[in-house]
Motif scaffolding. Structure first.
Motif, mmCIF file in Angstrom:
data_model
loop_
_atom_site.group_PDB
_atom_site.id
_atom_site.type_symbol
_atom_site.label_atom_id
_atom_site.label_comp_id
_atom_site.label_asym_id
_atom_site.label_seq_id
_atom_site.Cartn_x
_atom_site.Cartn_y
_atom_site.Cartn_z
ATOM 1 N N VAL A 214 -9.839 16.081 -22.271
ATOM 2 C CA VAL A 214 -9.401 17.635 -22.565
ATOM 3 C C VAL A 214 -7.532 17.691 -22.777
ATOM 4 N N THR A 215 -6.927 17.162 -22.006
ATOM 5 C CA THR A 215 -5.532 17.151 -22.063
ATOM 6 C C THR A 215 -4.841 16.806 -23.489
ATOM 7 N N PHE A 216 -5.764 15.567 -23.939
ATOM 8 C CA PHE A 216 -5.325 15.001 -25.333
ATOM 9 C C PHE A 216 -5.687 16.351 -26.484
ATOM 10 N N LEU A 217 -6.756 16.667 -26.370
ATOM 11 C CA LEU A 217 -7.185 17.685 -27.429
ATOM 12 C C LEU A 217 -6.445 18.822 -27.223
ATOM 13 N N PHE B 175 0.860 19.019 -13.200
ATOM 14 C CA PHE B 175 1.929 19.627 -14.197
ATOM 15 C C PHE B 175 1.487 19.574 -15.579
ATOM 16 N N VAL B 176 0.965 18.226 -15.892
ATOM 17 C CA VAL B 176 0.446 17.968 -17.291
ATOM 18 C C VAL B 176 -0.658 19.086 -17.875
ATOM 19 N N LEU B 177 -1.468 19.412 -16.972
ATOM 20 C CA LEU B 177 -2.647 20.276 -17.231
ATOM 21 C C LEU B 177 -2.136 21.472 -17.213
ATOM 22 N N GLY B 178 -1.235 22.147 -16.342
ATOM 23 C CA GLY B 178 -0.553 23.576 -16.325
ATOM 24 C C GLY B 178 0.311 23.655 -17.540
ATOM 25 N N HIS B 179 0.883 22.748 -18.049
ATOM 26 C CA HIS B 179 2.336 22.793 -18.952
ATOM 27 C C HIS B 179 1.175 22.911 -20.338
ATOM 28 N N LEU C 184 0.780 -1.347 0.275
ATOM 29 C CA LEU C 184 0.246 -0.145 -0.118
ATOM 30 C C LEU C 184 0.957 1.267 0.099
ATOM 31 N N GLY C 185 1.829 1.317 0.738
ATOM 32 C CA GLY C 185 2.969 2.404 0.656
ATOM 33 C C GLY C 185 3.377 2.716 -0.751
ATOM 34 N N LYS C 186 3.636 1.853 -1.366
ATOM 35 C CA LYS C 186 4.061 1.977 -2.868
ATOM 36 C C LYS C 186 3.023 2.590 -3.702
ATOM 37 N N LYS C 187 1.706 1.996 -3.360
ATOM 38 C CA LYS C 187 0.522 2.602 -4.147
ATOM 39 C C LYS C 187 0.346 4.288 -3.791
ATOM 40 N N TYR C 188 0.820 4.556 -2.457
ATOM 41 C CA TYR C 188 0.672 5.913 -1.961
ATOM 42 C C TYR C 188 1.740 6.859 -3.078
ATOM 43 N N VAL C 189 2.912 6.264 -2.961
ATOM 44 C CA VAL C 189 3.987 6.995 -3.674
ATOM 45 C C VAL C 189 3.605 7.195 -5.133
ATOM 46 N N MET C 190 3.060 6.119 -5.655
ATOM 47 C CA MET C 190 2.299 5.943 -6.981
ATOM 48 C C MET C 190 1.446 7.205 -7.304
ATOM 49 N N ALA C 191 0.427 7.391 -6.441
ATOM 50 C CA ALA C 191 -0.756 8.163 -6.350
ATOM 51 C C ALA C 191 -0.414 9.653 -6.131
ATOM 52 N N LEU C 192 0.699 9.825 -5.127
ATOM 53 C CA LEU C 192 1.114 11.223 -4.919
ATOM 54 C C LEU C 192 1.780 11.807 -5.927
ATOM 55 N N SER C 193 2.992 11.081 -6.317
ATOM 56 C CA SER C 193 3.880 11.469 -7.538
ATOM 57 C C SER C 193 2.715 11.596 -8.789
ATOM 58 N N GLY C 194 1.849 10.550 -9.091
ATOM 59 C CA GLY C 194 1.031 10.981 -9.892
ATOM 60 C C GLY C 194 0.162 11.993 -10.288
ATOM 61 N N LEU C 195 -0.233 12.341 -8.845
ATOM 62 C CA LEU C 195 -0.927 13.587 -8.827
ATOM 63 C C LEU C 195 -0.171 14.834 -9.162
ATOM 64 N N VAL C 196 0.969 15.057 -8.769
ATOM 65 C CA VAL C 196 1.803 16.094 -9.056
ATOM 66 C C VAL C 196 2.150 16.178 -10.513
ATOM 67 N N LEU C 197 2.323 15.051 -11.016
ATOM 68 C CA LEU C 197 2.659 14.930 -12.480
ATOM 69 C C LEU C 197 1.514 15.329 -13.164
ATOM 70 N N LEU D 128 -1.074 8.558 -25.597
ATOM 71 C CA LEU D 128 -0.711 7.484 -24.688
ATOM 72 C C LEU D 128 -0.689 8.219 -23.071
ATOM 73 N N LEU D 129 -0.351 9.301 -23.270
ATOM 74 C CA LEU D 129 0.033 9.934 -21.982
ATOM 75 C C LEU D 129 -1.599 10.254 -21.356
ATOM 76 N N CYS D 130 -2.614 10.634 -22.014
ATOM 77 C CA CYS D 130 -3.992 11.047 -21.730
ATOM 78 C C CYS D 130 -4.587 9.388 -21.527
ATOM 79 N N MET D 131 -4.368 8.545 -22.419
ATOM 80 C CA MET D 131 -4.917 7.261 -21.873
ATOM 81 C C MET D 131 -4.521 6.773 -20.588
ATOM 82 N N HIS D 132 -3.200 6.965 -20.326
ATOM 83 C CA HIS D 132 -2.718 6.833 -18.894
ATOM 84 C C HIS D 132 -3.368 7.482 -17.917
ATOM 85 N N LEU D 133 -3.513 8.866 -17.998
ATOM 86 C CA LEU D 133 -4.282 9.617 -16.945
ATOM 87 C C LEU D 133 -5.714 9.189 -16.708
ATOM 88 N N SER D 134 -6.218 8.737 -17.929
ATOM 89 C CA SER D 134 -7.807 8.432 -17.729
ATOM 90 C C SER D 134 -7.960 7.207 -16.864
#
Lengths: 252, 252
Positions: B231-234, B24-28, B8-21, B194-200
């Motif tokens: 939205v990010t893909f388009l 960033f994807v939306l801001g970028h 579960l700890g690794k899943k939290y790392v996954m989720a929190l780093s994913g949240l930041v990224l 692929l990035l946006c599919m990953h995000l979905s």
């Protein structure tokens, strides 16, 4: 109904297994999947072959013993149905049906379709209990519990521990089982006192057994014969995070 | 850290780093969509980012890099555990409900990594042969733009504290030149798809992994993640397409 069954045969835990084809000519559409296997076994015994070993007990869909992966889906194609409650009318005449055991490293095959599911008992023993006596049946109403909470805990308690969630998960994760068992007790006042310890120990036991991790496929929820939902996994994730933080400060 | 050792700890790392990224994807994307406006907009934006006070640019860059590293470390560790949890797969494979995006996270993730490396070499480091964009910006058809231009808004040149014209990197024309190569544009569109599919899958999963989800929010979060992905893909795909169809034209 005429059927071709491709069944996993494996002689003992260390034996090499393979799929063996069996033809059946006169299967009643009203028979259950296990009754159909009983008939096949009678034929095998009559012709002097070794019958197919498979787990079963109540045949009422409540004991959690039956554990067949039918055409790649644990408990077969019907939703919220155990293999013992699955009837042959859901298959078509002439169909080839593949029957395999649960596949997961913590569940070694013992014989044919029988696997050892004791790691799930270990998870339960790690925290799926209440340490103190909470009263006998008539005392149940002494602690008022809202209908919503009672229903919610009951939904979790519906888990029969069959292991279909592990078998269906592409990562062989036992998150749905562990979450159902921990959430059931953690949602009730009697269980709340040991909430943190419970979730930490049960997850540790789950990890130790070598189950995979949850990647939110939802396959477990889709095959669960008792309709246990992914929301319990969310609850366990939340409670584990809180308990871990408390543990760091020595307060779990 | 026992938390990081747990599944579960690794899943939290996954989720929190994913949240930041994913933020960033939306801001970028929003930042880059300024290319559709006056060239001043994106050039001034680029200048501001490059001249953030207190070395903030590098703080943000290193923080994002740390998130990428943590995300990949957790993903690979979890994937190895998941593979180990099912040493023998089913002969008959079936998927009941898991989406394509959820089943291809590691593949889409690794291709996105390759894309990310190219993308940084292309526009940030500007070290791709033929795409240095440091002294002059040369497009596919041989058109040459200056790599640095004075910042001009409504015909008025911006000046610095000494009254000298403000010379900035020509981000606007660099993007136009970069996307004038059809193969690069195609790779870019596939990469962001692929990035946006990953995000979905990822955007709804991170709430599940952190336990911030219940029955009510389950479907809403799945919808939000789907919309986020599209939205990010388009948004991203509109940039090379806008340049290709001549909606965005070079400023110099």
């Amino acid at each position: 109904m005429k059927l071709t069954l491709r069944i996993w045969r494996q002689d003992g835990q260390n034996g090499s297994g393979r799929l063996v084809d069996y033809k059946m000519d006169d299967v009643s559409p009203d028979s259950s999947f296990l009754e159909m296997l009983d008939l096949l076994n009678e034929d095998l015994i009559e012709s002097g072959d070794e019958p197919i070993a498979f787990d079963h007990d109540c045949r009422e869909g409540i004991c959690g013993m039956c554990s067949l992966t039918i055409n790649g889906i644990p408990h077969g194609p019907e939703r919220m149905t155990t293999a013992c409650q699955l009837h042959m009318r859901h298959f078509s005449d002439g169909e080839t049906i593949t029957v395999e055991p649960w596949r997961a490293k913590p569940f070694p095959v013992l014989q044919d379709l029988v696997v050892d599911r004791s790691p799930m008992d270990a998870i339960q023993q790690a925290g799926g209990f209440i340490s103190v006596r909470t009263g006998s049946a008539p005392d149940g109403n002494a602690i008022p519990i809202s209908k919503e909470i009672a229903d919610y805990a009951m939904d979790a308690a519906a888990c029969i521990g069959c292991g279909a969630c592990v078998a269906a998960c592409k990562n062989a994760s036992a998150m749905l089982f562990t979450a159902a068992k921990s959430s059931q007790l953690n949602s009730l006042p009697q269980g709340k006192a040991e909430k943190d310890r419970r979730v930490l120990s049960m997850v540790a036991s789950m990890d130790e057994a070598g189950f995979g991790n949850c990647t939110n496929y939802g396959e477990c929820q889709a095959v669960c014969p008792k309709g246990i939902s992914l929301d319990f996994i969310a609850q366990m994730n939340r409670e584990y995070a809180v308990a871990s933080v408390k543990q760091i400060f020595g307060r779990a | 850290m026992s938390l990081l050792a747990s599944s579960l700890g690794k899943k939290y790392v996954m989720a929190l780093s994913g949240l930041v990224l994913s933020i960033f994807v939306l801001g970028h994307m929003v930042g880059n969509l300024q290319v559709f406006g006056d060239p001043y907009l994106i050039n001034a934006y680029g200048y501001k980012l490059q001249h953030l006070p207190y070395g903030l640019l590098w703080v943000v860059r290193l923080f994002l890099l740390a998130c990428v590293v943590a995300h990949i470390w957790a993903a690979i560790t979890l994937k190895i555990q998941n593979k180990k949890a099912r040493p023998q797969d089913y002969e008959a494979k079936a998927t009941v409900q898991a989406s394509l995006a959820s089943r291809t996270m590691i593949m889409s993730g690794l291709i996105i990594l390759a894309f990310l490396i190219f993308h940084l070499l292309h526009y940030t480091v500007r070290a791709v042969p033929g795409h240095q964009y440091n002294h002059a910006i040369i497009a596919n058809d041989g058109t040459e733009y200056p790599a640095e231009v004075p910042l001009v808004l409504h015909g008025k040149t911006k000046v610095d504290a000494y009254g000298d014209p403000l010379i900035v990197h020509n981000v606007h024309d660099m993007m136009i030149a970069g996307f004038s190569y059809p193969l690069i544009s195609l790779f870019y569109i596939i990469g962001v798809y692929l990035l946006c599919m990953h995000l979905s899958h990822g955007v709804s999963s991170m709430f599940q992994s952190l336990g911030l989800r219940n029955e009510k929010w389950r479907y809403r979060l799945d919808k939000i993640a789907m919309v986020y992905g599209w939205v990010t893909f388009l948004g991203y795909a509109s940039i090379p397409l806008g340049i290709w169809f001549g909606i965005v034209n070079a400023s110099v």
